[in-house]
Design a protein around this motif. Structure first.
Motif, PDB file in Angstrom:
ATOM      1  N   PHE A   1      32.380  31.171  38.440  1.00 56.29           N
ATOM      2  CA  PHE A   1      32.446  32.056  37.276  1.00 56.29           C
ATOM      3  C   PHE A   1      32.413  31.217  36.000  1.00 56.29           C
ATOM      4  O   PHE A   1      33.049  30.164  35.912  1.00 56.29           O
ATOM      5  N   ASP A   2      31.682  31.737  35.060  1.00 53.98           N
ATOM      6  CA  ASP A   2      31.382  31.051  33.821  1.00 53.98           C
ATOM      7  C   ASP A   2      32.599  30.837  32.914  1.00 53.98           C
ATOM      8  O   ASP A   2      32.768  29.789  32.304  1.00 53.98           O
ATOM      9  N   GLY A   3      33.447  31.839  32.829  1.00 59.23           N
ATOM     10  CA  GLY A   3      34.573  31.793  31.897  1.00 59.23           C
ATOM     11  C   GLY A   3      35.845  31.252  32.533  1.00 59.23           C
ATOM     12  O   GLY A   3      35.795  30.509  33.509  1.00 59.23           O
ATOM     13  N   ARG A   4      36.969  31.633  31.941  1.00 58.24           N
ATOM     14  CA  ARG A   4      38.257  31.170  32.450  1.00 58.24           C
ATOM     15  C   ARG A   4      39.087  32.376  32.887  1.00 58.24           C
ATOM     16  O   ARG A   4      39.371  33.265  32.071  1.00 58.24           O
ATOM     17  N   ILE A   5      39.476  32.383  34.149  1.00 56.61           N
ATOM     18  CA  ILE A   5      40.260  33.493  34.677  1.00 56.61           C
ATOM     19  C   ILE A   5      41.743  33.185  34.501  1.00 56.61           C
ATOM     20  O   ILE A   5      42.235  32.173  34.996  1.00 56.61           O
ATOM     21  N   ALA A   6      42.442  34.048  33.796  1.00 55.96           N
ATOM     22  CA  ALA A   6      43.851  33.803  33.506  1.00 55.96           C
ATOM     23  C   ALA A   6      44.753  34.451  34.546  1.00 55.96           C
ATOM     24  O   ALA A   6      45.871  33.989  34.778  1.00 55.96           O
ATOM     25  N   GLY A   7      44.289  35.499  35.162  1.00 53.67           N
ATOM     26  CA  GLY A   7      45.125  36.176  36.145  1.00 53.67           C
ATOM     27  C   GLY A   7      44.449  37.410  36.688  1.00 53.67           C
ATOM     28  O   GLY A   7      43.276  37.648  36.416  1.00 53.67           O
ATOM     29  N   HIS A   8      45.193  38.179  37.442  1.00 55.72           N
ATOM     30  CA  HIS A   8      44.626  39.397  38.006  1.00 55.72           C
ATOM     31  C   HIS A   8      45.661  40.499  38.043  1.00 55.72           C
ATOM     32  O   HIS A   8      46.865  40.240  37.950  1.00 55.72           O
TER      33      HIS A   8
ATOM     34  N   ILE B   1      39.471  32.238  44.141  1.00 57.66           N
ATOM     35  CA  ILE B   1      38.259  32.773  44.770  1.00 57.66           C
ATOM     36  C   ILE B   1      37.365  33.417  43.716  1.00 57.66           C
ATOM     37  O   ILE B   1      36.158  33.191  43.672  1.00 57.66           O
ATOM     38  N   ALA B   2      37.982  34.179  42.841  1.00 66.48           N
ATOM     39  CA  ALA B   2      37.199  34.858  41.802  1.00 66.48           C
ATOM     40  C   ALA B   2      36.624  33.857  40.810  1.00 66.48           C
ATOM     41  O   ALA B   2      35.532  34.050  40.266  1.00 66.48           O
TER      42      ALA B   2
ATOM     43  N   TYR C   1      41.459  43.822  39.412  1.00 70.94           N
ATOM     44  CA  TYR C   1      40.533  43.275  38.434  1.00 70.94           C
ATOM     45  C   TYR C   1      41.124  41.982  37.894  1.00 70.94           C
ATOM     46  O   TYR C   1      42.333  41.765  37.947  1.00 70.94           O
ATOM     47  N   PHE C   2      40.245  41.136  37.406  1.00 68.87           N
ATOM     48  CA  PHE C   2      40.654  39.842  36.886  1.00 68.87           C
ATOM     49  C   PHE C   2      40.501  39.847  35.376  1.00 68.87           C
ATOM     50  O   PHE C   2      39.661  40.558  34.828  1.00 68.87           O
ATOM     51  N   TYR C   3      41.326  39.060  34.714  1.00 67.01           N
ATOM     52  CA  TYR C   3      41.204  38.996  33.260  1.00 67.01           C
ATOM     53  C   TYR C   3      41.283  37.542  32.791  1.00 67.01           C
ATOM     54  O   TYR C   3      41.726  36.667  33.540  1.00 67.01           O
TER      55      TYR C   3
ATOM     56  N   MET D   1      31.700  37.318  44.137  1.00 66.77           N
ATOM     57  CA  MET D   1      32.690  36.461  44.790  1.00 66.77           C
ATOM     58  C   MET D   1      32.826  36.833  46.260  1.00 66.77           C
ATOM     59  O   MET D   1      32.490  37.932  46.682  1.00 66.77           O
TER      60      MET D   1
ATOM     61  N   PHE E   1      35.729  41.644  35.973  1.00 66.06           N
ATOM     62  CA  PHE E   1      36.454  40.734  35.093  1.00 66.06           C
ATOM     63  C   PHE E   1      36.501  41.361  33.701  1.00 66.06           C
ATOM     64  O   PHE E   1      35.490  41.857  33.204  1.00 66.06           O
TER      65      PHE E   1
ATOM     66  N   THR F   1      39.179  34.760  29.747  1.00 70.90           N
ATOM     67  CA  THR F   1      38.215  34.588  28.675  1.00 70.90           C
ATOM     68  C   THR F   1      36.826  34.421  29.272  1.00 70.90           C
ATOM     69  O   THR F   1      36.630  33.568  30.133  1.00 70.90           O
ATOM     70  N   CYS F   2      35.888  35.218  28.822  1.00 76.42           N
ATOM     71  CA  CYS F   2      34.560  35.185  29.418  1.00 76.42           C
ATOM     72  C   CYS F   2      33.757  33.980  28.931  1.00 76.42           C
ATOM     73  O   CYS F   2      34.179  33.270  28.020  1.00 76.42           O
ATOM     74  N   GLY F   3      32.637  33.740  29.575  1.00 74.20           N
ATOM     75  CA  GLY F   3      31.794  32.593  29.250  1.00 74.20           C
ATOM     76  C   GLY F   3      31.439  32.502  27.780  1.00 74.20           C
ATOM     77  O   GLY F   3      31.566  31.436  27.165  1.00 74.20           O
TER      78      GLY F   3
ATOM     79  N   ILE G   1      43.470  34.547  45.302  1.00 65.64           N
ATOM     80  CA  ILE G   1      42.303  35.358  44.950  1.00 65.64           C
ATOM     81  C   ILE G   1      41.796  35.029  43.550  1.00 65.64           C
ATOM     82  O   ILE G   1      40.622  35.187  43.259  1.00 65.64           O
ATOM     83  N   THR G   2      42.696  34.533  42.692  1.00 61.44           N
ATOM     84  CA  THR G   2      42.254  34.124  41.362  1.00 61.44           C
ATOM     85  C   THR G   2      41.295  32.942  41.455  1.00 61.44           C
ATOM     86  O   THR G   2      40.282  32.895  40.758  1.00 61.44           O
TER      87      THR G   2
END
Lengths: 128, 128
Positions: free
Chosen positions: A106-113, A101-102, B116-118, B92, B79, B120-122, A98-99
């Motif tokens: 997406f513009d940024g960097r997803i580190a986890g959920h 998928i999310a 929810y996802f976490y 998504m 996010f 670093t944003c764009g 799902i990370t």
DNA sequence: AGTAATATCAGTAACGATTACTAATTTTAT
DNA sequence: ATAAAATTAGTAATCGTTACTGATATTACT
């Protein structure tokens, strides 16, 4: 800043390891106090925070307004019963994807959920 | 217990609807007070709770210790930027099936999940 | 072992978010 | 217009958690 040994921290960790539910700071405090009557609540909080920063335990936020703590740091998910409030481990197939998928588009960097499931636990669904 | 109209509640709802971020109670308070200077913080909290109980808004708990509110009640995910703290909508593909995955072999009844996802944003990944 | 440096402690005060209380004000049905 | 009841502003209280402080425990070094 070198870490020093402390009996209090050791007892807190040991207590968490022998529990398969996910106690709150207050529950840790109540229980550790049985064996070590003059431990302070502040000490419990400080060490729970320290241990989770060290990665030895995990801080769980399941939306009930109180932090829970888990000595099992392996990746797994939790279920929260909306009837009795219990927090239970779930044994389930990985949903790590799902990370990705999310992250698609997406513009940024997803580190986890963070994910937890809620509903009615086995005990609370039983007729009484 | 019949619901009565209130200008305060109307303004709180209207403010939330014109924002695409996800304000906290305090931010709602600050902003509504511009137009309605003697609204009380307690009134803001009470109405945010009431509106979310009515299903007109959603209360978001993203682990930062403060509740956020969202007037968009359609199912979607969020996010949280660990740099700037912003809470952003994610567009998504559905991951609804994780509830089924979690329910397989589980004793109780799973009603839903919170995710929810976490990261670093764009904006925060941009070099500066 | 003795001592000095410092991490940790117990105890308590402070904090921030939220909720509860109360007397006054609004809303709504009659 | 009036009365019943929901809502309000303002403030006090609550709850989980963190910060402070002087005392104690642990560790490194003689």
């Amino acid at each position: 800043m070198a870490l020093k040994h402390s009996k209090q921290r050791e007892m807190i960790k040991a207590f968490l390891m022998e529990r398969k539910d996910h106690p709150t700071a207050d529950v840790v405090y109540m229980n550790v106090r049985q064996k070590y009557p003059n431990i302070s609540l502040g000490t419990v909080y400080r060490n729970l925070t320290l241990l989770s920063e060290l990665g030895e335990i995990t801080r769980l936020r399941v939306g009930d307004g109180v932090d829970h703590f888990d000595a099992d740091t392996s990746p797994h998910y939790h279920f929260v019963c909306t009837e009795c409030g219990q927090v239970i481990d779930l044994e389930m197939e990985s949903i790590e994807k799902i990370t990705d998928i999310a992250g698609a588009g997406f513009d940024g960097r997803i580190a986890g959920h963070v994910t937890y499931f809620y509903g009615t636990c086995g005990n609370c669904t039983k007729p009484n």
